[in-house]
Every structure is written in C-alpha cells, then in structure tokens.
Design an enzyme around this catalytic site. Structure first.
Site, short mmCIF file in Angstrom:
data_model
loop_
_atom_site.label_atom_id
_atom_site.label_comp_id
_atom_site.label_asym_id
_atom_site.label_seq_id
_atom_site.Cartn_x
_atom_site.Cartn_y
_atom_site.Cartn_z
N ARG A 51 0.84 -1.20 0.00
CA ARG A 51 0.00 0.00 0.00
C ARG A 51 0.87 1.25 0.00
O ARG A 51 0.56 2.26 -0.61
CB ARG A 51 -0.96 0.02 1.20
CG ARG A 51 -1.68 1.36 1.35
CD ARG A 51 -2.92 1.33 2.22
NE ARG A 51 -2.79 0.52 3.40
CZ ARG A 51 -2.11 0.87 4.50
NH1 ARG A 51 -1.48 2.03 4.57
NH2 ARG A 51 -2.05 0.05 5.52
N TYR B 170 -16.12 17.67 -16.07
CA TYR B 170 -16.54 16.26 -16.08
C TYR B 170 -17.62 16.00 -15.03
O TYR B 170 -17.49 16.41 -13.87
CB TYR B 170 -15.29 15.41 -15.81
CG TYR B 170 -15.55 13.94 -15.74
CD1 TYR B 170 -15.86 13.22 -16.90
CD2 TYR B 170 -15.48 13.26 -14.54
CE1 TYR B 170 -16.09 11.86 -16.84
CE2 TYR B 170 -15.71 11.89 -14.47
CZ TYR B 170 -16.02 11.20 -15.62
OH TYR B 170 -16.25 9.85 -15.57
N ASP C 127 -7.11 19.08 -14.27
CA ASP C 127 -7.45 17.76 -14.81
C ASP C 127 -6.94 17.73 -16.25
O ASP C 127 -7.46 18.43 -17.11
CB ASP C 127 -8.97 17.57 -14.73
CG ASP C 127 -9.43 16.21 -15.22
OD1 ASP C 127 -8.69 15.57 -16.00
OD2 ASP C 127 -10.53 15.79 -14.83
N LYS D 162 -8.28 6.69 -19.64
CA LYS D 162 -8.51 7.24 -20.97
C LYS D 162 -7.24 7.08 -21.82
O LYS D 162 -6.89 5.99 -22.17
CB LYS D 162 -8.94 8.71 -20.85
CG LYS D 162 -10.00 8.96 -19.77
CD LYS D 162 -11.32 8.28 -20.04
CE LYS D 162 -12.26 8.25 -18.85
NZ LYS D 162 -12.56 9.51 -18.23
C1 LIG Z 1 -13.01 9.88 -16.96
C2 LIG Z 1 -12.65 11.18 -16.41
C3 LIG Z 1 -12.46 11.34 -15.02
C4 LIG Z 1 -12.68 10.22 -14.03
O1 LIG Z 1 -11.78 9.18 -14.20
P1 LIG Z 1 -12.12 7.65 -13.84
O2 LIG Z 1 -10.87 6.94 -14.18
O3 LIG Z 1 -13.30 7.25 -14.67
O4 LIG Z 1 -12.44 7.61 -12.38
C5 LIG Z 1 -12.11 12.60 -14.57
N1 LIG Z 1 -11.96 13.65 -15.41
C6 LIG Z 1 -12.13 13.51 -16.74
C7 LIG Z 1 -11.94 14.70 -17.62
C8 LIG Z 1 -12.49 12.29 -17.29
O5 LIG Z 1 -12.68 12.18 -18.60
#
Ligand SMILES: *Cc1c(COP(=O)(O)O)cnc(C)c1O
Length: 415
Positions: free
Chosen positions: A68, A120, A199, A224
């Site tokens: 962890r 998001y 982000d 992604k």
């Molecule tokens: C998908 C996404 C998230 C969240 O990520 P997860 O891996 O699905 O928890 C946050 N911000 C953006 C812009 C995203 O496309």
C-alpha cells in the site's frame, strides 16, 4: 538506448526527473521514470504482486516494505508518469475519481473551491453530492477565463482552484498561465496558498503540460489516453513541488486508494505508445472536425483546432493540437411527430465502426450521447444551460483510418 545509463536507477530517482526534463515527450513516454529491474535487468518492469517485502534485519529497511505504501511496479509507473507530466513525483490511484478525492484531502473542512464550469460530470458529483456534505466544502462554479470574476470570488478560506481544460463535452479551454498569474496577484501577501489543480485527462501531457505553466497539481484519469486501450481503470496525481509531494504521499498511504500492480503495469505499457497514438488520434480529430463543419446535417461543431472555435488562438498557444475529442450537434427532427431521440436512435443503428459507449480515449472510435449518458443526471433545462441537447454527440476519435471513420458517419447521417 541503455536505461541504466539514461535513467540511472532507483537511488537516483530525482536525478532522473531532472534528466527527463531535457528530453522530448516522445522519448520520455518510452524511457521515463525508474523502469529498471534490479532482479534480472528485464527491459520492462515485472508485475510484483507481493503484499510485503522482506526486511534485511532489525532497523534495516529495504526499498519497499508494504505494497500500500510502495510497490516496485507502481513505482515504475509513478516515476514514469511524473516525468511525462514534467513533475518530480506522482501517485497512482485506483481511478481518476480516487485521484480527485485524494487531492481534496489536502483541504480542511469548510474550505472554498473555485471550479471551472462545464467540467466532467463525475467530478461535479464528487464535489456537490459527496464532499460538500462529508467535508462541508463550498464550491463556486464559474468560467475561469474571467479572471476579474475569479479574483472577486476568492475568499479568505479559498483553498483550491479546480481547472479542467478542455472541458467536457463542449471543449472550452482555460487560459492556464493567465489564471495562474491572476491568482498569484490576488493572493499576494494575504491568506494562505491557493492550490491550482488541473485535470489533464482530455489533453494529456502530449498536448499540454500544466505543471510547466505554473499549476500545482495535475490530476489524470489513466483510464482514458494513458491506458489507451479501454482495458483498465486508474488515475494519478502529479506535482513538481516537493512539499506537496510529501503531503500527498502521506495522504495516499493513509487513504490507500492506490492502483494495483496489474493496473500500474497496464498503464505503463499504454503510456509507452501515448505519443504515437495521440498524434494519430488528434490528426484524425482535426480532419473529422473539418469534414463535419461542412456537413449539411450538422448544426454545431466544437473543436479547439478549428479556426471557428472561439478559443482557437489560445489552443494554438497552449496546446500542441486541438485534441482528440470533437463535439457536434446534429440537426434534429424536422417533421412528422418524430422526436430528436428517434432521429438519434436511427443514426446510431446505422453506424458500423463507431460504437456508442461511455468513456473516451481508447484506440477505437466511440460516441457518447451526452444527454442520456454523461449528463443523464441533469434535467433537460440544466443541460440546455450548459449547451448539451438531445442531439449533442461527443466523438472520441480513435486511431482507425480517418476516411473509414468519415464514411461511416456520413452514411449514418444520410439516414
Ligand atoms: C473519466 C474522467 C475522469 C474520471 O476518471 P475515472 O478513471 O473514470 O475515475 C475525470 N476527469 C475527466 C476529464 C475524465 O474524462
């Protein structure tokens, strides 16, 4: 190229961060971080599933103790993603949302956060539905390009600014350097530090590196483009600030929302081809956006790489390309008792390559129907306010042949 020479191994991790900074991102994506395997010299780090690591003797600690807190596979990926984003440290989490939740742990109960409008949906839910109750955090959603209003909204207890650029699904950009400068000037001498988090999921480090523009923390969903193959869920926080790295490291260990060794392996494997994939993704997206903007069945095209996008010049300044996502609005039902949703259903039934799916960033081209999928929890009126209609589609452009992608959309649009 010799890993051991370029990135001299785990005991010189900080040194490797410095070297990586002088290399191009295409090289860092392949060689970044500490990927060397002290056991066998394997060219790719092994998946180490062990929970625990043997301690040489009393009072003597090895490099790793308990998974962890630190794990060799995760460490290889974390150091690589830190290099990729131009940071000095990263932590890999179980999902993008876990990364965002971890960043919020830096705050005290009751603090205030300024948030880019139109971000998001999952982040919106975590902020408004979860942390506003569990931590009594207060959120103000606004356009972060309006720096006058940003400065007016900054309060004594403002602790964070949450940036998302481009936003989802309408692909508005935030002028990061301008925001960073305005916040620094507004805070000068009074109040505590405001952390700016970005982000960077949609753009990826290949398109823009927010840490180099003065942002404190980059958050990523590795589910992604980093993973890139629609086969893993993961997230990360990256920083170039040693003090923040220490604080976040302690929090990551305490909260424990870490990436598993297997997910870390998949993310690192995906990251190696990030640059070539992004080049194709974004090139295809540009071609597709140009095609769709001429199409008689399309009423709006949102793509920062098109001169018609209101922030096209900012895109050219801040990003390498317009990105890999294109959002369009179809012309709706014209007559005869058909609703817009009927029209959309017919459109989707005709597609042969594009798939209707939640998420983005995989090698395969995907379409998200924002009204029923990513923005399904909002009312029709709320959606209209943010520019999402029943005929709005978010296209995650894959790496297939672009003429096949265009032909497939064109056939479906004809119907
Ligand atoms: C998908 C996404 C998230 C969240 O990520 P997860 O891996 O699905 O928890 C946050 N911000 C953006 C812009 C995203 O496309």
């Amino acid at each position: 190229m010799n890993h051991l020479r370029l990135f001299p191994g785990r005991f010189a991790a900080m040194e490797s961060r410095k070297r990586a900074r002088s290399l191009k991102i295409e090289t860092v994506a392949v060689h970044g971080g500490d990927q060397h395997d002290p056991g066998h010299g394997a060219i790719f780090p092994p998946i180490t599933t062990a929970t625990s690591f043997v301690q040489p003797n009393l009072g003597e600690e090895g490099r790793f103790a308990y998974s962890r807190c630190g794990n060799p596979t995760r460490n290889a990926y974390e150091t690589a993603i830190a290099d990729l984003e131009g940071g000095c440290w990263a932590t890999a989490t179980a999902s993008g949302m876990a990364a965002t939740a971890l960043a919020l742990e830096l705050l005290r109960p009751g603090q205030h956060i300024l948030v880019m409008r139109g971000l998001y949906g999952g982040t919106h839910r975590l902020f408004e539905k979860v942390r506003s109750f569990s931590m009594n955090l207060h959120f103000t959603f606004l356009d972060l390009n309006d720096v006058k209003s940003v400065c007016d909204q900054i309060r004594e207890d403002t602790g964070m600014i949450w940036v998302e650029t481009p936003t989802n699904p309408l692909l508005a950009l935030v002028d990061i350097p301008r925001l960073v400068e305005a916040v620094a000037a507004a805070r000068q001498g009074k109040g505590e530090r405001i952390l700016i988090c970005a982000d960077n999921t949609f753009a990826t480090a290949w398109n823009q590196q927010p840490l180099k523009m003065g942002v404190d923390i980059v958050m990523l969903s590795a589910s992604k483009y980093i993973g890139g193959h629609s086969d893993m869920t993961g997230g990360a926080l990256v920083t170039a600030d040693k003090t923040l790295a220490d604080r976040l490291g302690a929090l990551a260990k305490s909260v424990g929302a870490i990436a598993s060794p297997f997910e870390a392996y998949l993310a690192l494997r995906g990251m190696k081809t990030l640059a070539v994939r992004m080049e194709r993704h974004c090139g295809n997206a540009q071609r597709l956006a140009e095609f769709l903007s001429q199409h008689p069945q399309i009423s709006e095209v949102h793509y920062p790489g098109l001169p018609s996008h209101p922030q096209h010049s900012l895109c050219k300044k801040q990003m390498r390309t317009g990105g890999a996502v294109v959002t369009v609005r179809l012309k709706g039902a014209s007559s005869g008792g058909e609703t817009d949703l009927d029209v959309m259903k017919r459109f989707f039934s005709k597609l042969r390559i594009w798939v209707l799916a939640e998420s983005l960033g995989g090698v395969e081209s995907m379409i998200n129907h924002s009204a029923t999928m990513s923005h399904g929890s909002m009312t029709k009126e709320q959606r209209a306010e943010v520019g999402v209609y029943d005929t709005t589609l978010r296209l995650s452009v894959g790496i297939e042949d672009v003429t096949d992608l265009i032909d497939d959309l064109n056939e479906a649009l004809k119907s």
